[in-house]
Write a protein that holds these residues in place. Structure first.
Motif, PDB file in Angstrom:
ATOM      1  N   GLU A  28     -52.409 -87.358-105.004  1.00 30.53           N
ATOM      2  CA  GLU A  28     -54.006 -86.040-105.074  1.00 30.53           C
ATOM      3  C   GLU A  28     -53.124 -85.469-106.625  1.00 30.53           C
ATOM      4  OE1 GLU A  28     -55.453 -87.178-101.335  1.00 30.53           O
ATOM      5  OE2 GLU A  28     -54.827 -85.574-102.507  1.00 30.53           O
ATOM      6  N   ALA A  29     -52.404 -85.290-106.972  1.00 30.35           N
ATOM      7  CA  ALA A  29     -52.105 -84.494-107.527  1.00 30.35           C
ATOM      8  C   ALA A  29     -50.729 -85.127-108.765  1.00 30.35           C
ATOM      9  CB  ALA A  29     -51.951 -82.803-107.082  1.00 30.35           C
ATOM     10  N   SER A  30     -49.870 -84.183-109.918  1.00 28.51           N
ATOM     11  CA  SER A  30     -48.455 -84.681-110.073  1.00 28.51           C
ATOM     12  C   SER A  30     -47.371 -83.880-109.164  1.00 28.51           C
ATOM     13  CB  SER A  30     -48.389 -83.767-111.249  1.00 28.51           C
ATOM     14  OG  SER A  30     -48.127 -83.010-111.484  1.00 28.51           O
TER      15      SER A  30
ATOM     16  N   ARG B 201     -48.384 -68.808 -96.172  1.00 26.03           N
ATOM     17  CA  ARG B 201     -49.577 -69.848 -95.484  1.00 26.03           C
ATOM     18  C   ARG B 201     -49.271 -71.237 -95.120  1.00 26.03           C
ATOM     19  NH1 ARG B 201     -52.258 -67.831 -99.970  1.00 26.03           N
ATOM     20  NH2 ARG B 201     -51.127 -69.485-101.229  1.00 26.03           N
ATOM     21  N   THR B 202     -49.788 -72.116 -94.082  1.00 22.07           N
ATOM     22  CA  THR B 202     -49.095 -73.095 -93.680  1.00 22.07           C
ATOM     23  C   THR B 202     -49.087 -74.100 -94.415  1.00 22.07           C
ATOM     24  OG1 THR B 202     -50.219 -72.743 -91.263  1.00 22.07           O
ATOM     25  CG2 THR B 202     -49.695 -75.028 -91.713  1.00 22.07           C
ATOM     26  N   SER B 203     -48.336 -74.971 -94.744  1.00 24.28           N
ATOM     27  CA  SER B 203     -48.311 -75.533 -96.558  1.00 24.28           C
ATOM     28  C   SER B 203     -47.800 -76.814 -95.321  1.00 24.28           C
ATOM     29  CB  SER B 203     -47.707 -74.914 -97.326  1.00 24.28           C
ATOM     30  OG  SER B 203     -47.671 -75.909 -98.024  1.00 24.28           O
ATOM     31  N   ILE B 204     -48.631 -78.265 -95.916  1.00 23.94           N
ATOM     32  CA  ILE B 204     -47.816 -79.660 -95.565  1.00 23.94           C
ATOM     33  C   ILE B 204     -48.504 -80.561 -96.244  1.00 23.94           C
ATOM     34  CG2 ILE B 204     -48.538 -81.188 -93.665  1.00 23.94           C
ATOM     35  CD1 ILE B 204     -49.644 -79.229 -91.824  1.00 23.94           C
ATOM     36  N   LEU B 205     -46.973 -81.126 -96.727  1.00 25.12           N
ATOM     37  CA  LEU B 205     -46.888 -81.785 -97.695  1.00 25.12           C
ATOM     38  C   LEU B 205     -46.543 -83.566 -96.642  1.00 25.12           C
ATOM     39  CD1 LEU B 205     -44.020 -80.616-100.195  1.00 25.12           C
ATOM     40  CD2 LEU B 205     -46.092 -81.238-100.968  1.00 25.12           C
ATOM     41  N   PHE B 206     -47.459 -84.579 -97.503  1.00 29.46           N
ATOM     42  CA  PHE B 206     -47.482 -85.409 -97.590  1.00 29.46           C
ATOM     43  C   PHE B 206     -46.955 -86.738 -97.978  1.00 29.46           C
ATOM     44  CE2 PHE B 206     -50.680 -87.077 -93.524  1.00 29.46           C
ATOM     45  CZ  PHE B 206     -50.342 -85.849 -93.280  1.00 29.46           C
ATOM     46  N   GLY B 207     -45.933 -87.343 -98.091  1.00 30.99           N
ATOM     47  CA  GLY B 207     -45.217 -87.821 -99.490  1.00 30.99           C
ATOM     48  C   GLY B 207     -44.528 -89.096 -98.931  1.00 30.99           C
TER      49      GLY B 207
ATOM     50  N   ALA C 181     -57.742 -89.262 -90.970  1.00 26.32           N
ATOM     51  CA  ALA C 181     -58.425 -88.891 -90.380  1.00 26.32           C
ATOM     52  C   ALA C 181     -57.613 -87.038 -90.124  1.00 26.32           C
ATOM     53  CB  ALA C 181     -57.445 -89.810 -89.454  1.00 26.32           C
ATOM     54  N   LEU C 182     -56.401 -86.843 -90.586  1.00 25.67           N
ATOM     55  CA  LEU C 182     -56.077 -85.244 -90.205  1.00 25.67           C
ATOM     56  C   LEU C 182     -56.978 -84.182 -91.447  1.00 25.67           C
ATOM     57  CD1 LEU C 182     -52.778 -84.926 -89.634  1.00 25.67           C
ATOM     58  CD2 LEU C 182     -53.946 -85.447 -87.804  1.00 25.67           C
ATOM     59  N   ARG C 183     -57.260 -84.269 -91.914  1.00 24.45           N
ATOM     60  CA  ARG C 183     -58.214 -83.303 -92.980  1.00 24.45           C
ATOM     61  C   ARG C 183     -59.917 -83.520 -92.042  1.00 24.45           C
ATOM     62  NH1 ARG C 183     -56.621 -85.536 -98.849  1.00 24.45           N
ATOM     63  NH2 ARG C 183     -55.586 -83.634 -99.121  1.00 24.45           N
ATOM     64  N   LYS C 184     -60.472 -84.276 -91.604  1.00 25.72           N
ATOM     65  CA  LYS C 184     -61.460 -85.082 -91.171  1.00 25.72           C
ATOM     66  C   LYS C 184     -61.278 -84.106 -88.826  1.00 25.72           C
ATOM     67  CE  LYS C 184     -63.238 -89.079 -91.605  1.00 25.72           C
ATOM     68  NZ  LYS C 184     -63.142 -90.424 -91.312  1.00 25.72           N
ATOM     69  N   LYS C 185     -59.904 -83.551 -88.806  1.00 28.90           N
ATOM     70  CA  LYS C 185     -59.908 -82.463 -87.989  1.00 28.90           C
ATOM     71  C   LYS C 185     -59.389 -81.131 -88.167  1.00 28.90           C
ATOM     72  CE  LYS C 185     -57.821 -85.963 -84.962  1.00 28.90           C
ATOM     73  NZ  LYS C 185     -56.225 -86.418 -83.383  1.00 28.90           N
ATOM     74  N   GLY C 186     -59.580 -80.892 -89.416  1.00 25.77           N
ATOM     75  CA  GLY C 186     -59.559 -79.406 -90.494  1.00 25.77           C
ATOM     76  C   GLY C 186     -58.251 -79.206 -90.992  1.00 25.77           C
ATOM     77  N   PHE C 187     -57.235 -80.213 -90.994  1.00 28.97           N
ATOM     78  CA  PHE C 187     -55.694 -80.049 -91.897  1.00 28.97           C
ATOM     79  C   PHE C 187     -56.144 -80.295 -93.101  1.00 28.97           C
ATOM     80  CE2 PHE C 187     -54.305 -80.861 -87.284  1.00 28.97           C
ATOM     81  CZ  PHE C 187     -53.277 -80.250 -87.378  1.00 28.97           C
ATOM     82  N   SER C 188     -55.050 -78.700 -94.043  1.00 32.05           N
ATOM     83  CA  SER C 188     -55.432 -79.457 -95.357  1.00 32.05           C
ATOM     84  C   SER C 188     -53.970 -79.337 -95.733  1.00 32.05           C
ATOM     85  CB  SER C 188     -55.269 -77.085 -95.579  1.00 32.05           C
ATOM     86  OG  SER C 188     -54.956 -77.165 -97.195  1.00 32.05           O
ATOM     87  N   LEU C 189     -54.241 -80.021 -96.279  1.00 32.11           N
ATOM     88  CA  LEU C 189     -52.964 -81.689 -96.696  1.00 32.11           C
ATOM     89  C   LEU C 189     -52.647 -81.358 -98.199  1.00 32.11           C
ATOM     90  CD1 LEU C 189     -53.850 -84.633 -94.505  1.00 32.11           C
ATOM     91  CD2 LEU C 189     -51.948 -82.115 -93.967  1.00 32.11           C
ATOM     92  N   LEU C 190     -51.115 -81.185 -98.852  1.00 31.37           N
ATOM     93  CA  LEU C 190     -50.869 -81.998-100.523  1.00 31.37           C
ATOM     94  C   LEU C 190     -50.481 -83.121 -99.881  1.00 31.37           C
ATOM     95  CD1 LEU C 190     -49.207 -78.097-100.437  1.00 31.37           C
ATOM     96  CD2 LEU C 190     -51.141 -78.835-101.607  1.00 31.37           C
ATOM     97  N   VAL C 191     -51.287 -83.914-100.849  1.00 27.63           N
ATOM     98  CA  VAL C 191     -51.030 -85.729-100.413  1.00 27.63           C
ATOM     99  C   VAL C 191     -50.543 -86.768-102.336  1.00 27.63           C
ATOM    100  CG1 VAL C 191     -51.889 -87.954 -99.910  1.00 27.63           C
ATOM    101  CG2 VAL C 191     -52.547 -85.683 -98.501  1.00 27.63           C
ATOM    102  N   GLN C 192     -48.872 -86.968-101.725  1.00 24.49           N
ATOM    103  CA  GLN C 192     -48.612 -87.744-103.145  1.00 24.49           C
ATOM    104  C   GLN C 192     -49.768 -88.139-103.349  1.00 24.49           C
ATOM    105  OE1 GLN C 192     -45.175 -89.480-102.190  1.00 24.49           O
ATOM    106  NE2 GLN C 192     -44.849 -90.634-103.932  1.00 24.49           N
TER     107      GLN C 192
END
Length: 679
Positions: A549-551, A567-573, A536-547
């Motif tokens: 999706e990569a190591s 830069r803005t950096s948002i980790l989801f875990g 949902a947040l990606r649809k709003k234009g947020f760039s996210l690093l999501v557990q």
């Protein structure tokens, strides 16, 4: 007792360490830790019960404190020090950084060594065999593996012969071909004298300080101290001690197939026939006895399989696990358990003797290599299967009618082909008391989160320390200026986290709490919810690093690059990101906890623990769930400030901290951040 001479030595070592540490700042908490730990191990509080439970907050410098307090005393008393940790990261930090620094600057004469289980080492002779005779071992898929490069790396000391220093990780199938198991890699055989495992074990005998993991410590204690020194000669430091009860439960648990056992048992009969033609007549009697045991095991397991097949539709109607309430097994399984435990134990000692005989004949080159290597592999596989059966039926045979001591369940595995039986002790207090605390010279148990709701009583009970009157407990708070450096914000929420509307509310509210050009970590209690919110947040234009999706390493690398370039950096875990994740300074200034990390008692073990408490008239939610959740919340909040100069805020999007009766106790267990509660 601590002599004046020893006190003076500890003070002078401390002074040398302070001088050597860049940007050293005096820490009263660390001084307090050193003094109390030294008194505990020296018997100041009690001559024989030298046990300490110590909670040391982030930044107190507990690793250095326990080295200062324990190593000088152990050397003076000619005792050994064993440091046991739960994670590889802390072991590596101790062996590669903390202990070398302490050894260099303390001027104390001592040696230290990292002790790993045999299965972490390769047998160089087996690597040579793979390289010389690939046709004996390889399947078409991995016949092309370059064993020579591995041998060259060993010769040049670029590879230390263990699994952890491999330049490129080996798949499990290849590793199992070269692992240093006791059969292939006996020290008596001259070809194996310089194998990595034996070289590492030679270091153990001369080391004064040994670093191990919890599992190896438990294995050695229950196996009669074949690797580590005897408990009465040892000062133990159990770091990350909040993990020890779970590590012990896992170690003393068992699992084995309840169906399709005749496949490997019939294969055993063919292996025995081949061995009869190869081995000398002196081994004949043992082979025939082993054949009888396998037949007996097969005939006992057949009715078990029929019983399990009959119950299968009822157990696994819409799920892959079924727990036996009150650990009550179906009648037939209970009746067969003791006999199965005895027969599998007999078969186990027989297969061990046969393996030994076969190995001796291979060493003496009395039988063809190709045939014998294949048979040795077969026997290793058989031994593993029998060991599993023995461990499971041993636990299943234990009486559970008056009091329940185990969680017992069955599971569908391998695309619903096999049914596997499981047993796990509910508590390990008695085992830890018997194996460790009764005999140890001294034990210091420490962690940043040992208490639950500011009380040591839960961990005391779990560890088996309730019986010891002289256990010393100590809480040393972090030196961080929490109130100045950070705040906890609890925004007003309309929905409970248990309601369906909660996810939608998260999506609409989160953007307000993800500031630009900052580093954010958002922790979720469920993987599914994390993915829903991320989408949902990606649809709003947020760039996210999501557990996921990569190591983990790749995500943290990208996060670090973002922060470096402001830069803005948002980790989801999820939960695994709330413990052991170190993001100091600008790598984390904004921590968002979506909801309290309540563990839903979905695992059979958690269900059984809750059932046992309820049966005794207790309240599982208050006695089990609330303390565990409080501890996890403390660990999650511990991600924010990692160094004294760090600052930031924590946002908790769970209204239960304000609306539920347990909320105040949970908030009060957190570090003393400023609070902004919008209710």
């Amino acid at each position: 007792m601590l002599t004046d001479q020893l006190k003076a030595q500890i003070r002078s070592v401390h002074q040398r360490i302070k001088t050597a540490l860049p940007n050293y700042q005096s820490r009263p908490g660390q001084n307090h830790l050193v003094a109390e730990m030294a008194k505990i191990v020296a018997g100041t509080y009690h001559r024989t019960e030298r046990i300490g439970l110590i909670e040391a907050g982030t930044g107190t410098g507990k690793s250095l404190a326990y080295m200062l307090a324990v190593i000088p005393y152990a050397l003076a008393q000619k005792k050994k020090v064993v440091i046991a940790t739960a994670t590889v990261a802390l072991q590596e930090q101790l062996v590669n950084k903390d202990l070398p620094f302490f050894q260099q600057h303390s001027k104390l004469l001592f040696e230290f060594s990292l002790v790993k289980g045999r299965q972490r080492y390769a047998c160089i002779e087996r690597v040579r065999q793979q390289q010389k005779h690939p046709e004996l071992f390889a399947t078409a898929a991995d016949a092309a593996f370059d064993w020579q490069t591995l041998l060259d790396s060993w010769q040049q000391r670029k590879w230390l012969g263990d699994r952890d220093t491999l330049a490129t990780p080996l798949p499990e199938t290849l590793w199992q071909r070269i692992v240093a198991d006791p059969l292939h890699c006996g020290k008596a055989d001259r070809r194996h004298m310089h194998c990595p495992f034996h070289l590492a074990r030679a270091e153990v005998s001369s080391a004064d300080v040994l670093v191990v993991n919890h599992a190896l410590l438990l294995a050695d204690l229950s196996g009669g101290n074949s690797i580590l020194p005897p408990p009465d000669e040892t000062l133990y430091i159990i770091d990350e001690a909040h993990h020890l009860p779970d590590s012990a439960r896992e170690f003393f648990a068992a699992q084995a197939q309840l169906t399709h056992n005749s496949i490997w048992l019939e294969k055993a009969a063919k292996t025995i026939q081949q061995l009869i033609t190869l081995l000398p007549a002196t081994v004949m009697k043992e082979l025939l006895r082993f054949d009888d045991s396998c037949n007996e095991l097969n005939s006992l397991l057949k009715p078990v399989e029929r019983c399990v097949t009959e119950f299968k539709p009822r157990w696994f109607n819409d799920k892959t696990e079924f727990r036996f309430a009150d650990a009550a097994l179906p009648k037939l399984l209970q009746q067969q358990a003791e006999q199965l435990a005895q027969v599998s134990q007999k078969a186990l000692s027989q297969v061990e003797k046969i393996q030994q005989q076969l190995q001796e004949n291979i060493t003496g080159q009395q039988i063809p290599l190709k045939q014998s290597m294949a048979l040795l592999q077969e026997l290793s596989y058989l031994r593993q299967k029998i060991e599993q059966q023995q461990a499971l039926w041993q636990l299943y045979a234990a009486e559970q009618s008056k009091n329940v001591y185990q969680a017992r369940w069955v599971e569908l595995q391998n695309q619903s082909q096999y049914v596997v039986g499981h047993a796990c002790p509910l508590g390990v207090a008695g085992k830890l008391e018997q194996l460790l605390f009764n005999d140890a010279f001294a034990v210091i148990l420490c962690s940043a989160t040992l208490t639950a709701l500011n009380s040591f009583q839960y961990i005391k009970y779990d560890l088996g320390l309730s019986q010891f009157d002289s256990v010393q407990t100590l809480q040393v708070v972090s030196p961080f200026a929490y109130a100045e450096k950070g705040e906890i914000v609890i925004p007003k929420m309309q929905s409970e986290p248990t309601e369906q509307a909660y996810t939608d509310e998260l999506v609409s509210l989160l953007p307000q709490y993800l500031p630009e050009n900052q580093a954010s970590l958002v922790l979720f209690a469920s993987y599914w919810q994390m993915q829903q919110v991320a989408e949902a947040l990606r649809k709003k234009g947020f760039s996210l690093l999501v557990q996921g999706e990569a190591s983990r390493q790749a995500l943290l690398q990208l996060h670090g690059d973002n922060c470096k370039h402001k830069r803005t950096s948002i980790l989801f875990g999820t939960q695994s990101f709330s413990e052991g994740l170190d993001l100091p300074g600008k790598l984390l200034t904004n921590l968002v906890i979506t909801k309290l990390p309540f563990a839903v008692p979905t695992s059979p073990l958690e269900e059984a623990l809750a059932e046992a408490i309820t049966k005794k008239g207790g309240n599982a939610f208050l006695q089990l769930t609330i303390p565990a959740t409080s501890k996890k919340l403390v660990q999650a909040c511990g991600r924010l400030l990692r160094q004294e100069q760090d600052e930031g805020r924590i946002v908790i999007l769970d209204r239960r901290l304000v609306t539920k009766s347990y909320g105040t106790a949970m908030l009060n267990a957190l570090p003393p951040f400023r609070r902004q509660i919008e209710y």
